[in-house]
Design a protein around this motif. Structure first.
Motif, PDB file in Angstrom:
ATOM      1  N   THR A 186     -76.950 -10.452  -7.981  1.00  0.00           N
ATOM      2  CA  THR A 186     -77.828 -10.633  -6.830  1.00  0.00           C
ATOM      3  C   THR A 186     -77.392 -11.741  -5.892  1.00  0.00           C
ATOM      4  O   THR A 186     -77.772 -11.739  -4.738  1.00  0.00           O
ATOM      5  CB  THR A 186     -79.268 -10.952  -7.286  1.00  0.00           C
ATOM      6  OG1 THR A 186     -79.261 -12.195  -8.004  1.00  0.00           O
ATOM      7  CG2 THR A 186     -79.816  -9.855  -8.173  1.00  0.00           C
ATOM      8  N   GLU A 209     -75.986  -5.412  -1.442  1.00  0.00           N
ATOM      9  CA  GLU A 209     -77.357  -5.923  -1.437  1.00  0.00           C
ATOM     10  C   GLU A 209     -77.390  -7.197  -2.287  1.00  0.00           C
ATOM     11  O   GLU A 209     -77.815  -7.216  -3.434  1.00  0.00           O
ATOM     12  CB  GLU A 209     -78.325  -4.890  -2.001  1.00  0.00           C
ATOM     13  CG  GLU A 209     -79.787  -5.279  -1.827  1.00  0.00           C
ATOM     14  CD  GLU A 209     -80.727  -4.196  -2.321  1.00  0.00           C
ATOM     15  OE1 GLU A 209     -81.925  -4.496  -2.477  1.00  0.00           O
ATOM     16  OE2 GLU A 209     -80.264  -3.074  -2.565  1.00  0.00           O
ATOM     17  N   ARG A 238     -87.187  -9.348  -5.890  1.00  0.00           N
ATOM     18  CA  ARG A 238     -85.809  -8.901  -6.096  1.00  0.00           C
ATOM     19  C   ARG A 238     -85.177  -9.566  -7.310  1.00  0.00           C
ATOM     20  O   ARG A 238     -84.444  -8.951  -8.071  1.00  0.00           O
ATOM     21  CB  ARG A 238     -84.964  -9.230  -4.860  1.00  0.00           C
ATOM     22  CG  ARG A 238     -85.261  -8.355  -3.675  1.00  0.00           C
ATOM     23  CD  ARG A 238     -84.284  -8.641  -2.563  1.00  0.00           C
ATOM     24  NE  ARG A 238     -82.930  -8.366  -2.993  1.00  0.00           N
ATOM     25  CZ  ARG A 238     -81.855  -8.788  -2.344  1.00  0.00           C
ATOM     26  NH1 ARG A 238     -81.986  -9.544  -1.288  1.00  0.00           N
ATOM     27  NH2 ARG A 238     -80.642  -8.488  -2.775  1.00  0.00           N
TER      28      ARG A 238
END
Length: 345
Positions: A70, A99, A59
């Motif tokens: 993030t 997310e 990720r």
């Protein structure tokens, strides 16, 4: 003859996918990022290779390639105390549809500034929510150097978004409630001096007494010996209660600077044959969920809602909001319940 030991299975990489699909690494990257610059046939071939190899992109690497947000960090004195858990619940609610990774930094009560510095040096974060840590100029320089949004909860600032409670006013309100019930010997279960809110809550307690013409008695102020959470704990509340009730003229009412201290004080009263509020009234501070079930009078700070508000503000900054810095005083209100009653005749 023994067979050859099996080769340990390694996690497939983007290079393995490119080799399997017979394309360049850049092509695999475009497929992962949803680019339109790849033919349908090539895209199908790359996706077939991804499925065959069970490849899962990291990720962080993917986010760097997309330049996306993030991680959101929350730095707070304790990630386990009930007060801060309520705040984290609100932060979680704000991030429910995002997310993003939530990183926690447990500052502790010893050297929180140094702990925060080490945390920030371990890697960049996209945004920081800083709880219950005053920002001096040295810390402000460090926060500016992050080049990322910062929102404060529990302290004030002219440079960063800040949300705070007036702890002195809240403590004054709690003490005034006991005075209105006829109490004159009102004790304070306080925290240790380094606790961020200890001094303003002591000031509010003293201010209410003096306004009512009641002399301030330092013997009616006690902290527990336990230093965990700077004294904001059940154990410390019970220890302080033992000190306060051991004198020849014990108080008729207790204002505890936090709900958890009030729980400890109440437990000590019960274990020593005292009934609340008939023998001693108790008022806490915070309005934790358990307090509603125990019928504890307290000052509500709506911590979960506060966590939601500050997290939403931080997310708006991460989304590109360029508004001026905000400064918001959060509400704190008395909730009178069954633990506080009229003074004995």
């Amino acid at each position: 003859m023994a067979g050859t030991p099996p080769t340990p299975r390694t996690r497939p990489t983007i290079y393995d996918v490119a080799s399997e699909a017979k394309v360049a690494i850049s092509t695999v990257s475009r497929v992962l990022n949803g680019s339109n610059e790849v033919s349908d046939a090539t895209r199908d071939r790359v996706q077939a290779a991804i499925q065959k190899l069970q490849f899962r992109p990291q990720r962080t690497a993917r986010a760097l390639a997309q330049q996306s947000v993030t991680s959101l960090a929350v730095a707070l004195p304790s990630a386990t105390s009930a007060f801060y858990v309520e705040i984290l619940k609100g932060v979680k609610d704000a991030m429910r549809e995002r997310e993003m990774d939530l990183l926690l930094c447990n500052l502790g009560s010893g050297h929180p500034g140094a702990t925060l510095q080490r945390f920030l040096h371990r890697g960049a974060v996209d945004g920081l929510l800083l709880v219950s840590l005053p920002v001096d100029e040295a810390l402000a320089v460090q926060l500016r150097g992050m080049q990322a949004p910062v929102v404060l909860l529990g302290s004030q600032s002219d440079e960063f978004d800040a949300y705070w409670w007036d702890d002195e006013a809240g403590a004054r309100t709690a003490t005034e409630h006991l005075i209105e019930l006829g109490h004159r010997r009102i004790a304070l279960v306080t925290a240790h001096a380094w606790g961020y809110s200890a001094r303003p809550r002591l000031a509010g307690y003293r201010g209410a007494l003096e306004a009512a013409g009641i002399d301030y008695d330092p013997d009616l102020v006690a902290a527990g010996d336990t230093t965990k959470h700077a004294g904001y704990s059940e154990e410390a509340g019970a220890e302080a209660m033992a000190k306060l009730m051991g004198g020849p003229t014990p108080p008729t009412a207790i204002f505890a600077a936090s709900d958890v201290q009030a729980y400890g004080a109440w437990a000590w009263a019960r274990d020593n044959g005292l009934r609340v509020p008939r023998d001693v009234s108790i008022v806490g501070y915070d309005d934790l969920k358990l307090s509603r079930y125990l019928d504890l009078s307290t000052v509500s700070q709506e911590m979960q809602r506060a966590g939601l508000r500050v997290a939403e503000q931080l997310l708006s900054r991460l989304d590109g909001s360029q508004d001026d810095c905000v400064g918001v005083e959060l509400p704190a209100r008395l909730i009178a319940r069954g633990s506080s009653g009229p003074a004995r005749a």
